[in-house]
Scaffold this active site. Structure first.
Site, PDB file in Angstrom:
ATOM      1  N   HIS A   1       0.814  -1.208   0.000  1.00  0.00           N
ATOM      2  CA  HIS A   1       0.000   0.000   0.000  1.00  0.00           C
ATOM      3  C   HIS A   1       0.854   1.268   0.000  1.00  0.00           C
ATOM      4  O   HIS A   1       0.377   2.326  -0.420  1.00  0.00           O
ATOM      5  CB  HIS A   1      -0.958  -0.012   1.184  1.00  0.00           C
TER       6      HIS A   1
ATOM      7  N   HIS B   1      -1.433 -12.490  -2.293  1.00  0.00           N
ATOM      8  CA  HIS B   1      -2.499 -13.138  -1.531  1.00  0.00           C
ATOM      9  C   HIS B   1      -2.155 -14.572  -1.142  1.00  0.00           C
ATOM     10  O   HIS B   1      -2.995 -15.291  -0.606  1.00  0.00           O
ATOM     11  CB  HIS B   1      -3.806 -13.078  -2.318  1.00  0.00           C
TER      12      HIS B   1
END
Length: 735
Positions: free
Chosen positions: A96, A264
């Protein structure tokens, strides 16, 4: 109850310095020049003499990494690690930090540590990343000035991956922290977090056309809404959002699949309860929270009771280990749409075999079904993504390499060329997206050569205007945001830059052909290894032209020139990637490709900010470029002089002349005529960019400095310095 008195003035007041109604409140359309004066040394506690690059070279990187790896499994009671490992959290933090980058204007990204500051520290998509940074504080505290927060956050992501069995591609340091929020980044116009596309001030128009340069689907998200477009759980439609947003961050389909599937592979999502249990974000949190936000009242508020995205669960078994589990689970099972405990759309695998059940992150006695977000399922149901994902599933080594490279690109994309990377883990391989230029292996020209070449260039018959505009076109593609563009490499002679309208391809070809002949003649005359590159000659030609223009005005000025640029090849140039550097507007050349929703003067300030110019530098460059006759297409707008190609302060003198009255001549009020106030005789024509320097009070104040009778010398010196700053903007090897 009466107000207490101010201890400074003795008067009753509800406000202190900086309070009250602002100029922006009174005049919301006022040109924002503050973006040209950000990150002042006055806000930087490190002091003017601090050299971060030098400090980083003294860092024991191996020791830092050892401490970071130890941190990963040192679970803290105040924020327990999932499965006893902070890896997933640290990967999300690093992702992020880097993931705000967008290639449209090069802004965003991990290069400044801006996740520590508003607004990013309080974005909904960054919920609980404040905890990740607090976990890192002991490491930052230990190594202090030798490693920035910007570098530490990315390094922590790398160490998280490595501690879970993944081999990363490398790490380059050199990201320097900022100390105040960035005001130049346009994050969108919405007035509420996570506003959907049907709300006012939407970033979408037409058939879901995303506003440029944005690379996220909603205000406060890094990329996409994991629940689907506007929360609609449609994997195919989500795939379109994924492709658009990742492409705007310079990722192709293969890199996108690798990043999603690789990232992920680790960690989980958190949605144990509903959002009404979650307290305010860091910027809105009470004083006693000490910068921690999103304090949850749901049960313990941490561990298994954590609320972050609202989605709950892990993608695969063994979430702290690198393996092929994500892709295996994605294609092995059918998926049913459910609501998380927080009410978010997500998908759970059907009829899950015991070996694919996920052990609970905080209660080993419990097992849970793997989950996928709507965005995850786009890797299965988008035809192009599915093909790539299945290939990766069948070829684990290819997948690992693709993820390693994509992760490296994600976390280094905004750092500019390899010469800016620091540390022992910088990969040796040169990558096309780094915009490589050859190393200078020849002997550089000396001062005597420079003087001779200036004479030769000026004798070719090329005009001052042609030489100035070519040098400007070559250098002014530079963006301080992601350190791309600039004169080094002479890519102005290559596709796509040679064909850009703003560069006037016909004229450019003539200038480049002439300069190439000068280059060939000079190089052929050398007996040793001394050479001059075309990149250097282009800049030198501009410098020579500026000096000649000063002589035309009866003055002299020495324009600095530093050789050492080299010429890149077409093979070293990613044509599609360079397309985003094309100036759609360049006020310095009085050019605008088409009409835009924002004003020409706003586009000028945006361009100046990308060039790292201050308001005075922008002002003096405009004044000089106009009298140098450097307008696109040799247009006369703003050429407020009777002696073009003489470097005078005439632009300012005539702009400020009260004998001239101005009137718009176009319906859009973007073209103007200046007539004699008494006779009505036409004197000048101008654009909005020209007249803003007499209209805006701050710019007029600067223009008045250069319009004074005693300012010619200052004007010359300031123009030469600002010109050199642009010409040298990409010379990182000189720092």
């Amino acid at each position: 109850m009466s107000d207490s008195k101010c201890p400074v003035t003795g008067k009753s007041s509800r406000q202190v310095a900086g309070g009250g109604t602002s100029n922006r409140d009174w005049w919301p359309n006022q040109l924002n020049l503050q973006i040209l004066h950000q990150q002042s040394t006055k806000s930087n506690p490190m002091g003017e003499g601090f050299n971060y690059r030098q400090e980083f070279t003294m860092l024991d990187l191996a020791a830092v990494k050892k401490d970071l790896v130890a941190l990963m499994t040192d679970s803290q009671d105040w924020w327990p690690a999932d499965w006893g490992h902070y890896g997933g959290l640290m990967i999300r933090m690093a992702w992020h930090s880097a993931g705000t980058y967008r290639m449209g204007d090069g802004r965003g990204g991990a290069g400044s540590g801006s996740q520590r500051l508003a607004p990013l520290n309080s974005w909904p998509d960054n919920v609980n990343l404040d905890k990740a940074r607090r976990l890192l504080w002991p490491v930052k505290q230990k190594y202090g000035r030798k490693i920035s927060w910007a570098d530490l956050m990315i390094l922590a992501g790398n160490c998280a991956l490595e501690s879970m069995g993944f081999k990363t591609f490398g790490f380059g340091g050199g990201r320097e922290d900022i100390w105040e929020p960035q005001e130049d980044v346009y994050w969108g116009g919405e007035k509420e977090w996570l506003a959907t596309s049907d709300k006012p001030y939407s970033r979408y128009s037409g058939e879901r056309d995303l506003d440029n340069p944005l690379a996220a689907v909603q205000m406060g998200l890094i990329y996409i809404n994991p629940e689907g477009p506007d929360g609609n759980p449609d994997p195919v439609a989500s795939g379109r959002d994924v492709r658009e947003t990742f492409a705007r961050m310079a990722m192709n389909d293969e890199e996108t699949v690798a990043l999603v599937a690789g990232g992920h592979t680790f960690g989980k999502c958190h949605g144990a309860g509903t959002a009404d249990h979650v307290g305010p974000e860091p910027e809105a949190a009470p004083l006693e929270a000490q910068g921690l936000g999103w304090i949850s009242s749901y049960k313990s508020g941490k561990g298994g009771d954590t609320i972050s995205s609202g989605i709950e669960g892990a993608w695969k078994p063994n979430p702290t280990t690198w393996d092929m589990g994500y892709l295996k689970v994605l294609f092995k099972y059918e998926w049913e749409l459910v609501k998380s405990p927080a009410g978010a759309h997500q998908w759970l695998a059907k009829d899950v075999a015991d070996e694919d059940m996920v052990v609970d992150a905080h209660d080993p006695a419990k097992k849970r079904r793997p989950m996928m977000t709507t965005a995850d399922l786009s890797l299965r149901f988008d035809p192009a993504y599915e093909k790539i994902a299945r290939r990766y599933l069948a070829n684990p080594d290819e997948f690992a390499d693709a993820f390693a490279r994509a992760w490296f690109k994600l976390t280094h994309r905004d750092m500019g060329p390899r010469s800016r990377y620091l540390g022992p883990e910088v990969p040796a391989e040169e990558l096309i997206w780094q915009d490589p230029v050859p190393a200078a292996t020849h002997e550089l020209i000396n001062n005597s050569d420079v003087a001779d070449l200036k004479v030769t260039i000026l004798a070719t018959g090329l005009s001052i205007s042609q030489l100035v505009t070519t040098a400007w076109a070559s250098a002014s593609t530079f963006r301080g945001s992601d350190k791309r563009g600039g004169a080094n490499g002479a890519r102005i002679r290559l596709a796509p830059q040679k064909d850009w309208e703003v560069n006037q391809p016909g004229q450019l070809a003539k200038v480049l052909e002439t300069l190439a002949a000068v280059q060939q003649e000079f190089n052929a005359a050398q007996s040793g290894n001394k050479r001059v590159s075309l990149a250097d000659l282009i800049v030198l030609g501009g410098c020579a032209a500026v000096e000649q223009a000063a002589r035309n005005a009866g003055q002299t000025v020495a324009v600095p020139f530093t050789p050492g640029r080299t010429d890149a090849s077409q093979e070293q140039t990613d044509t599609a990637s360079f397309e985003v550097l094309e100036p759609k507007a360049d006020g310095f050349r009085n050019y605008q490709k088409e009409k835009y929703a924002v004003s020409a003067e706003e586009l000028l300030v945006d361009r100046a900010q990308l060039l790292t110019l201050t308001a005075p530098e922008m002002t003096v460059l405009i004044g000089g470029m106009r009298v140098l006759n450097a307008n696109f297409g040799n247009a006369r707008h703003g050429v407020f002089t009777k002696r073009p190609e003489a470097l005078t302060n005439d632009f300012f003198v005539n702009l400020l002349d009260m004998a001239t009255i101005w009137k718009a001549t176009s319906e859009d009020q973007d073209l103007f005529e200046g007539r004699d106030r008494t006779s009505g005789e036409l004197k000048w024509t101008a654009t909005r960019v020209d007249l803003i320097f007499g209209s805006n009070s701050q710019l007029r104040a600067i223009a008045e400095v250069y319009g004074c009778e005693d300012s010619q010398e200052k004007f010359l010196q300031d123009f030469a310095a600002a010109w050199d700053k642009v010409m040298q903007a990409d010379r990182f090897e000189l720092v």
